[in-house]
Design a protein around this motif. Structure first.
Motif, short mmCIF file in Angstrom:
data_model
loop_
_atom_site.label_atom_id
_atom_site.label_comp_id
_atom_site.label_asym_id
_atom_site.label_seq_id
_atom_site.Cartn_x
_atom_site.Cartn_y
_atom_site.Cartn_z
N MET A 1 0.46 9.16 -0.31
CA MET A 1 1.49 8.12 -0.61
C MET A 1 1.84 7.41 0.81
SD MET A 1 2.48 7.44 -3.62
CE MET A 1 3.77 6.37 -3.22
N ALA A 2 1.91 8.06 1.84
CA ALA A 2 2.01 7.52 3.21
C ALA A 2 0.86 6.52 3.46
CB ALA A 2 2.10 8.68 4.37
N GLY A 3 -0.11 6.84 3.21
CA GLY A 3 -1.45 5.73 3.09
C GLY A 3 -1.02 4.81 2.24
N GLN A 4 -0.65 5.00 1.16
CA GLN A 4 -0.59 3.88 0.00
C GLN A 4 0.54 2.89 0.52
OE1 GLN A 4 -2.39 3.09 -2.43
NE2 GLN A 4 -3.67 4.83 -1.79
N VAL A 5 1.71 3.19 0.98
CA VAL A 5 2.82 2.32 1.37
C VAL A 5 2.65 1.69 2.69
CG1 VAL A 5 4.32 3.60 -0.14
CG2 VAL A 5 4.43 4.31 2.17
N GLN A 6 1.90 2.20 3.44
CA GLN A 6 1.75 1.86 5.03
C GLN A 6 1.83 0.10 5.29
OE1 GLN A 6 -1.74 3.31 6.84
NE2 GLN A 6 -1.06 2.33 8.80
N ASN A 7 1.16 -0.41 4.38
CA ASN A 7 1.37 -1.74 4.66
C ASN A 7 2.03 -2.46 3.53
OD1 ASN A 7 -0.84 -2.01 6.72
ND2 ASN A 7 -2.31 -1.46 4.97
N LEU A 8 2.92 -1.83 2.79
CA LEU A 8 3.79 -2.55 1.71
C LEU A 8 4.94 -3.07 2.71
CD1 LEU A 8 3.73 -0.20 -1.24
CD2 LEU A 8 2.58 -2.33 -0.80
N SER A 9 5.46 -4.42 2.15
CA SER A 9 6.66 -4.90 2.69
C SER A 9 7.72 -4.33 1.79
CB SER A 9 6.62 -6.52 2.46
OG SER A 9 6.48 -6.67 1.28
N ASP A 10 9.01 -4.95 2.26
CA ASP A 10 10.17 -4.27 1.40
C ASP A 10 10.19 -5.10 0.12
OD1 ASP A 10 11.19 -2.80 3.38
OD2 ASP A 10 12.81 -4.24 4.04
N ALA A 11 9.72 -6.38 0.15
CA ALA A 11 9.62 -7.17 -1.13
C ALA A 11 8.44 -6.52 -2.09
CB ALA A 11 9.27 -8.53 -0.96
N ASP A 12 7.26 -5.96 -1.60
CA ASP A 12 6.31 -5.43 -2.38
C ASP A 12 6.97 -4.22 -3.02
OD1 ASP A 12 4.28 -7.03 -1.43
OD2 ASP A 12 3.86 -5.79 0.30
N MET A 13 7.58 -3.39 -2.22
CA MET A 13 8.19 -2.05 -2.75
C MET A 13 9.30 -2.40 -3.94
SD MET A 13 8.53 0.36 0.53
CE MET A 13 8.99 -0.72 1.95
N LEU A 14 9.98 -3.41 -3.58
CA LEU A 14 11.01 -3.80 -4.76
C LEU A 14 10.35 -4.40 -6.12
CD1 LEU A 14 13.73 -5.69 -2.39
CD2 LEU A 14 13.88 -3.42 -3.84
N ASP A 15 9.19 -5.10 -5.77
CA ASP A 15 8.49 -5.75 -6.90
C ASP A 15 7.87 -4.58 -7.56
OD1 ASP A 15 9.01 -8.05 -6.02
OD2 ASP A 15 6.95 -8.55 -5.13
N LEU A 16 7.26 -3.63 -7.01
CA LEU A 16 6.77 -2.56 -7.60
C LEU A 16 7.76 -1.45 -8.42
CD1 LEU A 16 4.17 -1.31 -4.70
CD2 LEU A 16 3.64 -1.92 -7.29
N ALA A 17 8.71 -1.25 -7.95
CA ALA A 17 10.06 -0.57 -8.37
C ALA A 17 10.44 -1.33 -9.67
CB ALA A 17 11.14 -0.38 -7.45
N MET A 18 10.60 -2.57 -9.45
CA MET A 18 11.18 -3.27 -10.88
C MET A 18 9.61 -3.24 -12.08
SD MET A 18 14.07 -4.10 -10.66
CE MET A 18 14.28 -5.11 -11.79
N TYR A 19 8.54 -3.26 -11.49
CA TYR A 19 7.64 -3.16 -12.73
C TYR A 19 7.57 -1.86 -13.18
CZ TYR A 19 2.92 -2.55 -14.63
OH TYR A 19 2.13 -2.15 -15.48
N PHE A 20 7.69 -0.82 -12.31
CA PHE A 20 7.59 0.51 -13.05
C PHE A 20 8.81 0.99 -13.85
CE2 PHE A 20 3.99 1.00 -10.13
CZ PHE A 20 2.88 1.39 -11.11
N SER A 21 9.93 0.29 -13.38
CA SER A 21 11.28 0.48 -14.01
C SER A 21 11.36 -0.02 -15.54
CB SER A 21 12.32 0.35 -13.24
OG SER A 21 12.64 -1.30 -13.18
N LYS A 22 10.70 -1.14 -15.52
CA LYS A 22 10.40 -1.78 -16.90
C LYS A 22 9.72 -1.12 -17.93
CE LYS A 22 12.92 -5.18 -15.43
NZ LYS A 22 14.51 -5.38 -16.01
N GLN A 23 8.67 0.04 -17.50
CA GLN A 23 7.69 0.46 -18.59
C GLN A 23 8.57 1.37 -19.37
OE1 GLN A 23 4.61 -0.86 -18.42
NE2 GLN A 23 5.73 -2.20 -17.05
N LYS A 24 8.04 2.03 -20.31
CA LYS A 24 8.52 2.94 -20.97
C LYS A 24 8.14 4.22 -20.62
CE LYS A 24 8.75 0.41 -25.60
NZ LYS A 24 9.99 -0.24 -25.22
N GLY A 25 8.99 5.18 -20.49
CA GLY A 25 8.31 6.49 -20.08
C GLY A 25 9.55 7.33 -19.99
#
Length: 91
Positions: A62-86
């Motif tokens: 995960m450290a490698g995966q998030v290294q180049n993510l901006s705050d906006a990227d992280m928020l976008d990903l969080a919103m996308y995955f939060s909208k999924q069923k699970g």
């Protein structure tokens, strides 16, 4: 929370391709080593990503995966995955 998660789920979907390798198509991993993140709370996901980037959570993948993510990227990903069923909440 570290963020008041207000990302763009459509932008998050486009950014989620690398995540799918471990967490599954909609954040529902079939491998027990990788958490199911689909349907998880957006604030939790955004905070977790920020903590991986800051080194507060320790995981070399995960450290490698998030290294180049901006705050906006992280928020976008969080919103996308939060909208999924699970995640199923019991009241």
């Amino acid at each position: 929370p570290a963020f008041a998660a207000k990302g763009d789920p459509d932008a998050g979907k486009a950014k989620a391709e690398p995540c799918k390798a471990c967490h599954g198509e909609a954040g529902i991993s079939v491998a027990p080593d990788f958490p199911k993140i689909g349907g998880q709370h957006a604030d939790y996901l955004a905070t977790a990503l920020k903590h991986y980037k800051a080194g507060k959570r320790k995981n070399p993948i995960m450290a490698g995966q998030v290294q180049n993510l901006s705050d906006a990227d992280m928020l976008d990903l969080a919103m996308y995955f939060s909208k999924q069923k699970g995640l199923q909440l019991k009241y």
